[in-house]
Design a protein around this motif. Sequence first.
Motif, PDB file in Angstrom:
ATOM      1  N   GLU A   1      34.126  52.636  39.394  1.00  0.00           N
ATOM      2  CA  GLU A   1      35.697  53.061  39.750  1.00  0.00           C
ATOM      3  C   GLU A   1      36.561  51.865  39.309  1.00  0.00           C
ATOM      4  O   GLU A   1      35.854  50.546  39.488  1.00  0.00           O
ATOM      5  CB  GLU A   1      35.800  53.372  41.186  1.00  0.00           C
TER       6      GLU A   1
ATOM      7  N   PRO B   1      32.102  54.864  43.107  1.00  0.00           N
ATOM      8  CA  PRO B   1      32.939  54.284  44.105  1.00  0.00           C
ATOM      9  C   PRO B   1      32.692  52.622  44.032  1.00  0.00           C
ATOM     10  O   PRO B   1      31.541  52.262  43.906  1.00  0.00           O
ATOM     11  CB  PRO B   1      32.996  54.833  45.318  1.00  0.00           C
TER      12      PRO B   1
ATOM     13  N   THR C   1      38.873  56.487  37.446  1.00  0.00           N
ATOM     14  CA  THR C   1      38.941  56.747  38.875  1.00  0.00           C
ATOM     15  C   THR C   1      37.906  57.936  39.319  1.00  0.00           C
ATOM     16  O   THR C   1      37.270  58.548  38.246  1.00  0.00           O
ATOM     17  CB  THR C   1      40.538  57.541  39.012  1.00  0.00           C
ATOM     18  N   LEU C   2      37.612  58.185  40.324  1.00  0.00           N
ATOM     19  CA  LEU C   2      36.621  59.408  41.029  1.00  0.00           C
ATOM     20  C   LEU C   2      37.118  60.675  40.484  1.00  0.00           C
ATOM     21  O   LEU C   2      36.303  61.430  40.079  1.00  0.00           O
ATOM     22  CB  LEU C   2      36.626  59.303  42.443  1.00  0.00           C
TER      23      LEU C   2
END
Lengths: 110, 116
Positions: A14, A110, A79-80
């Motif tokens: 991330e 993450p 991003t996730l």
Amino acid sequence: DAKTTQPNSMESNEEEPVHLPCNHSTISGTDYIHWYRQLPSQGPEYVIHGLTSNVNNRMASLAIAEDRKSSTLILHRATLRDAAVYYCILRDVGTDKLIFGTGTRLQVFP
Amino acid sequence: GAGVSQSPSNKVTEKGKDVELRCDPISGHTALYWYRQSLGQGLEFLIYFQGNSAPDKSGLPSDRFSAERTGESVSTLTIQRTQQEDSAVYLCASSLASGLATGELFFGEGSRLTVL
């Protein structure tokens, strides 16, 4: 239809940049390069497209090699939610048909 | 809503039955596409409609598959005598552009077909 080659899968952490490559050595002068992505359990969504020049939009950047035989989709900060299958597709002017390959599955940790 | 709408979202049928899948494109979109996606696979092109032109049926896998579109509105994909290998998610998309190679495709959520 001209073909594209993409890695089956890639991983990223991330907030790191991600560079998704695509080879299209048989591209013709009238082929546009399109990218779509498919989030889990959803239909694909448009990401970006280009012809010769590099392109930027709110989702990503597209870097096109000078000889147009390859391109790279750049996610500046993963991003996730960016975890998806990313499809690189060549689309010839004069046809609206879009032929999808198998794409690159991007995992974001993450 | 403003997006591409597909129905039913889920369909379970028995082998040998006929099924109809419906797609409502975005209003004003002249191009309409059907794709099929088997579990864990990429998208397989089935058929493409553009205005009043003859549809591009080059992706239909067999004569059990057919599709119709009324003008620039609703489309129906029909699968006759369904087989287990027809089980997949059937995706519909629509687009504004015609022959420009730049128009964005908008996809629906898909119709999941399970043939028992």
